[in-house]
Scaffold this active site. Structure first.
Site, PDB file in Angstrom:
ATOM      1  N   ASP A  78       0.858  -1.175   0.000  1.00 61.15           N
ATOM      2  CA  ASP A  78       0.000   0.000   0.000  1.00 61.15           C
ATOM      3  C   ASP A  78       0.898   1.230   0.000  1.00 61.15           C
ATOM      4  OD1 ASP A  78      -2.205   1.613   0.090  1.00 61.15           O
ATOM      5  OD2 ASP A  78      -2.908   0.949   2.058  1.00 61.15           O
ATOM      6  N   ASP A 129      -0.362   4.949   1.196  1.00 60.06           N
ATOM      7  CA  ASP A 129      -0.659   5.885   2.283  1.00 60.06           C
ATOM      8  C   ASP A 129      -0.366   5.265   3.642  1.00 60.06           C
ATOM      9  OD1 ASP A 129      -1.536   7.903   0.563  1.00 60.06           O
ATOM     10  OD2 ASP A 129      -3.552   7.071   0.479  1.00 60.06           O
TER      11      ASP A 129
END
Length: 299
Positions: free
Chosen positions: A162, A164
């Site tokens: 991922d 963020d």
């Protein structure tokens, strides 16, 4: 013809062990002093005494492990099947060598290998100890994480990450919202989504809608002034790349951010949502289909 692969221990207790090798099985006694081993303290040395050798391959012994600190019955002559890894936050560097040695000795592990001084160490194990959960909780209280992973397949072929709050330290939509003057409203929507009041798609549409009219140039400004890489991310990627792994950055954020982050860190590809821009400004819409939880897996 064989070697001792491990032991269990407890105060004033004897433990029998069994191990298989080509042509025979060996059992040994292990006697400890009256000092009880504990995390963060030294473990008294074992006195091992060979007691018998049988030529029958399938002979088994079941030592009473109930009251011992370590409950890892280790096969003698077997190779380690698991690896125990202890690690802490790099900025704290609080992994005490005595903790590593105590745990390694108590579980009958192999030699400790330090991956980074005062930060991370590992050692081999023949099996997962029965008291792993209790020891894990004790380590957590010390600010140390503990994981045990199978050695088979440990070297991964793919890194799927991922972006963020993972490869970067921020949430890109929150940073854009602050620049647009709607930071608090966006945070409120995020909280509602986390409480289950909104699904991801609905929450994303609502938050992106608040960015309508924001100049496209703000994205570059946020990237330059607000976005910082997560410590350790670049090392993770370069280490896996050196071992031939493929890396993909998949995010529920936006391609305007993932493309730059992926390029800087050396990811092979990136997938994310695309903000729609017209006449140099955000329209407040996101291109379909929205890359959410399931779409991340599909991507």
């Amino acid at each position: 013809r064989s070697n001792v692969g491990g032991f269990a221990q407890g105060p004033e207790e004897k433990r029998g062990f069994v191990g298989r090798m080509s042509g025979g099985v060996i059992a040994i006694d292990a006697t400890l002093s009256d000092k009880c081993p504990s995390l963060g303290k030294g473990v008294p040395p074992l006195q091992l005494r060979g007691i018998a050798v049988w030529r029958k391959r399938q002979l088994r012994a079941k030592p009473p492990f109930e009251n011992s600190f370590a409950t890892c019955g280790t096969l003698i002559g077997n190779i380690n099947m698991y690896t125990a890894v202890l690690l802490c936050a790099p900025n704290l560097r609080n992994l005490d060598p005595s903790l590593v040695e105590s745990l390694r000795n108590a579980w009958g592990g192999g030699d400790a290998i330090w991956l980074a001084p005062d930060e991370a160490a590992e050692f081999g194990l023949a099996s997962v100890p029965d008291n792993f959960d209790d020891v894990w909780q004790s380590c957590q209280a010390l600010g140390v994480d503990l994981v045990i992973v199978p050695q088979d397949g440990r070297r991964k072929k793919m890194l799927l990450a991922d972006m963020d709050s993972t490869m970067i330290q921020q949430e890109c939509i929150d940073e854009l919202a602050d620049e647009a003057g709607v930071g608090e409203r966006v945070k409120d929507i995020t909280a509602r989504a986390m409480n289950g009041e909104l699904d991801f798609d609905g929450a994303l549409r609502e938050r992106v809608g608040l960015l309508k009219g924001l100049s496209e140039t703000v994205i570059d400004k946020v990237l330059a002034e607000r976005i910082t890489m997560m410590p350790g991310g670049a090392v993770l990627r370069s280490t896996m790349k050196a071992n031939g792994a493929y890396a993909a950055l998949v995010s529920g954020g936006f391609t305007a951010f993932t493309s730059k982050v992926a390029r800087e860190l050396g990811f092979d590809e990136n997938r994310a949502n695309r903000l729609i821009v017209e006449n140099g400004a955000l329209t407040g819409e996101v291109a379909m289909p929205i890359l959410g939880k399931q779409a991340k897996v599909d991507a």
